[in-house]
Motif scaffolding. Sequence first.
Motif, PDB file in Angstrom:
ATOM      1  N   MET A 193      22.921   2.531 -11.880  1.00  0.00           N
ATOM      2  CA  MET A 193      22.799   2.613 -13.331  1.00  0.00           C
ATOM      3  C   MET A 193      21.539   3.414 -13.688  1.00  0.00           C
ATOM      4  O   MET A 193      20.485   3.204 -13.097  1.00  0.00           O
ATOM      5  N   SER A 194      21.657   4.324 -14.667  1.00  0.00           N
ATOM      6  CA  SER A 194      20.513   5.141 -15.051  1.00  0.00           C
ATOM      7  C   SER A 194      19.432   4.293 -15.718  1.00  0.00           C
ATOM      8  O   SER A 194      19.728   3.272 -16.354  1.00  0.00           O
ATOM      9  N   THR A 195      18.182   4.742 -15.556  1.00  0.00           N
ATOM     10  CA  THR A 195      17.059   4.014 -16.137  1.00  0.00           C
ATOM     11  C   THR A 195      17.160   3.964 -17.652  1.00  0.00           C
ATOM     12  O   THR A 195      16.855   2.943 -18.275  1.00  0.00           O
ATOM     13  N   GLN A 196      17.602   5.067 -18.262  1.00  0.00           N
ATOM     14  CA  GLN A 196      17.722   5.112 -19.719  1.00  0.00           C
ATOM     15  C   GLN A 196      18.710   4.061 -20.221  1.00  0.00           C
ATOM     16  O   GLN A 196      18.471   3.414 -21.250  1.00  0.00           O
ATOM     17  N   ARG A 197      19.806   3.883 -19.488  1.00  0.00           N
ATOM     18  CA  ARG A 197      20.798   2.881 -19.889  1.00  0.00           C
ATOM     19  C   ARG A 197      20.225   1.473 -19.775  1.00  0.00           C
ATOM     20  O   ARG A 197      20.484   0.615 -20.615  1.00  0.00           O
ATOM     21  N   VAL A 198      19.431   1.233 -18.732  1.00  0.00           N
ATOM     22  CA  VAL A 198      18.789  -0.070 -18.564  1.00  0.00           C
ATOM     23  C   VAL A 198      17.879  -0.359 -19.750  1.00  0.00           C
ATOM     24  O   VAL A 198      17.856  -1.472 -20.292  1.00  0.00           O
ATOM     25  N   TYR A 199      17.110   0.649 -20.179  1.00  0.00           N
ATOM     26  CA  TYR A 199      16.213   0.477 -21.315  1.00  0.00           C
ATOM     27  C   TYR A 199      16.991   0.113 -22.585  1.00  0.00           C
ATOM     28  O   TYR A 199      16.552  -0.731 -23.376  1.00  0.00           O
ATOM     29  N   ILE A 200      18.118   0.761 -22.780  1.00  0.00           N
ATOM     30  CA  ILE A 200      18.951   0.473 -23.961  1.00  0.00           C
ATOM     31  C   ILE A 200      19.465  -0.967 -23.917  1.00  0.00           C
ATOM     32  O   ILE A 200      19.441  -1.692 -24.922  1.00  0.00           O
ATOM     33  N   LEU A 201      19.935  -1.395 -22.742  1.00  0.00           N
ATOM     34  CA  LEU A 201      20.443  -2.756 -22.592  1.00  0.00           C
ATOM     35  C   LEU A 201      19.348  -3.786 -22.848  1.00  0.00           C
ATOM     36  O   LEU A 201      19.582  -4.819 -23.484  1.00  0.00           O
ATOM     37  N   LEU A 202      18.139  -3.513 -22.362  1.00  0.00           N
ATOM     38  CA  LEU A 202      17.028  -4.446 -22.574  1.00  0.00           C
ATOM     39  C   LEU A 202      16.619  -4.488 -24.046  1.00  0.00           C
ATOM     40  O   LEU A 202      16.264  -5.553 -24.562  1.00  0.00           O
ATOM     41  N   ALA A 203      16.664  -3.338 -24.719  1.00  0.00           N
ATOM     42  CA  ALA A 203      16.362  -3.319 -26.151  1.00  0.00           C
ATOM     43  C   ALA A 203      17.394  -4.146 -26.922  1.00  0.00           C
ATOM     44  O   ALA A 203      17.040  -4.909 -27.836  1.00  0.00           O
ATOM     45  N   LEU A 204      18.672  -4.029 -26.549  1.00  0.00           N
ATOM     46  CA  LEU A 204      19.721  -4.839 -27.179  1.00  0.00           C
ATOM     47  C   LEU A 204      19.499  -6.320 -26.891  1.00  0.00           C
ATOM     48  O   LEU A 204      19.682  -7.171 -27.772  1.00  0.00           O
ATOM     49  N   CYS A 205      19.104  -6.631 -25.665  1.00  0.00           N
ATOM     50  CA  CYS A 205      18.829  -8.012 -25.269  1.00  0.00           C
ATOM     51  C   CYS A 205      17.790  -8.638 -26.195  1.00  0.00           C
ATOM     52  O   CYS A 205      17.985  -9.730 -26.741  1.00  0.00           O
TER      53      CYS A 205
END
Length: 300
Positions: A1-13
């Motif tokens: 999984m790309s780092t940018q996608r992880v950041y988006i998921l954590l922001a949603l979290c």
Amino acid sequence: MSTQRVYILLALCVLFWSGNFILGRFVSSNIEPIELAFFRWTFTLILLSPALFIIDIKKVLRIFKENFIFLSFLSLLGITLFNTFLYIALQTTTATNALLINSIIPILILLFSFFILKTQISFVQTIGILLSTFGVVFLVLKGNLSNISSIEFSKGDFWVIVSSITWATYSTIVKLKPKGLSHLELFIVIVFLGYLFLLPWYFYQGYSLERELVILKDNWYFFIYVSVFASLLSFYFWHIGIDEIGADKTGQFTHLMPIFGATLAFIFLGERLEGFHLIGALFIAFGIYLSLFIKSKKYE
């Protein structure tokens, strides 16, 4: 999984948790903390039940038996205690105090990661966390640092501290989860165990069936929100973050909570956005940038 996608998921979290924070404070006068926790995880278990048909139950049971003590401790921290302590705190503390104290979570995760996981802490990462923490304090104090002298602390603040320590510990040691469990399988196990640990606490309160039915009828929207968004999705996203970028970086996203809280209050409660919101948000954003992006360059 790309780092940018992880950041988006954590922001949603964190966005979903911010909604849980606001709703939890809103309903705290009508529902007791143990009831909030009980119904939250009851709904979550119901929603998780179809997943039992797509996981390897024999494998999960074997790993569960081999790691019973560790998984039980993880369940106590993340499911039984953390949110219950937070709901207890919201009964007697202000949103300002809770947000202010809650900002210590990234610092605690950083320290626990250093001592428990032997994670290396860079100077730039430390500066980033301090800057984002200052941004939280600046935002919560509405741009006037002298307001800190007018803050009064209550017993609810003690529970916020305890809940922060509980979540920081959970977020650190979950990295040590059994390798054979997927994110979904781990979540099913800890929710089930944590729910079992919560049941005696709940039944000890002696709530009547009539009272609980009324609470369900009047607050069903809250339980659906916290079970779907603040539980299922948020825990899944948080675990992905810890696996992909580490607990120390993941914890930094907690500092987005006051920004999201102010935005949600603006949208749903009609509260104004002031200049101090922008300044605090800039400190938080720059601090997160330093602790995430700059440190990641070191390992490229």
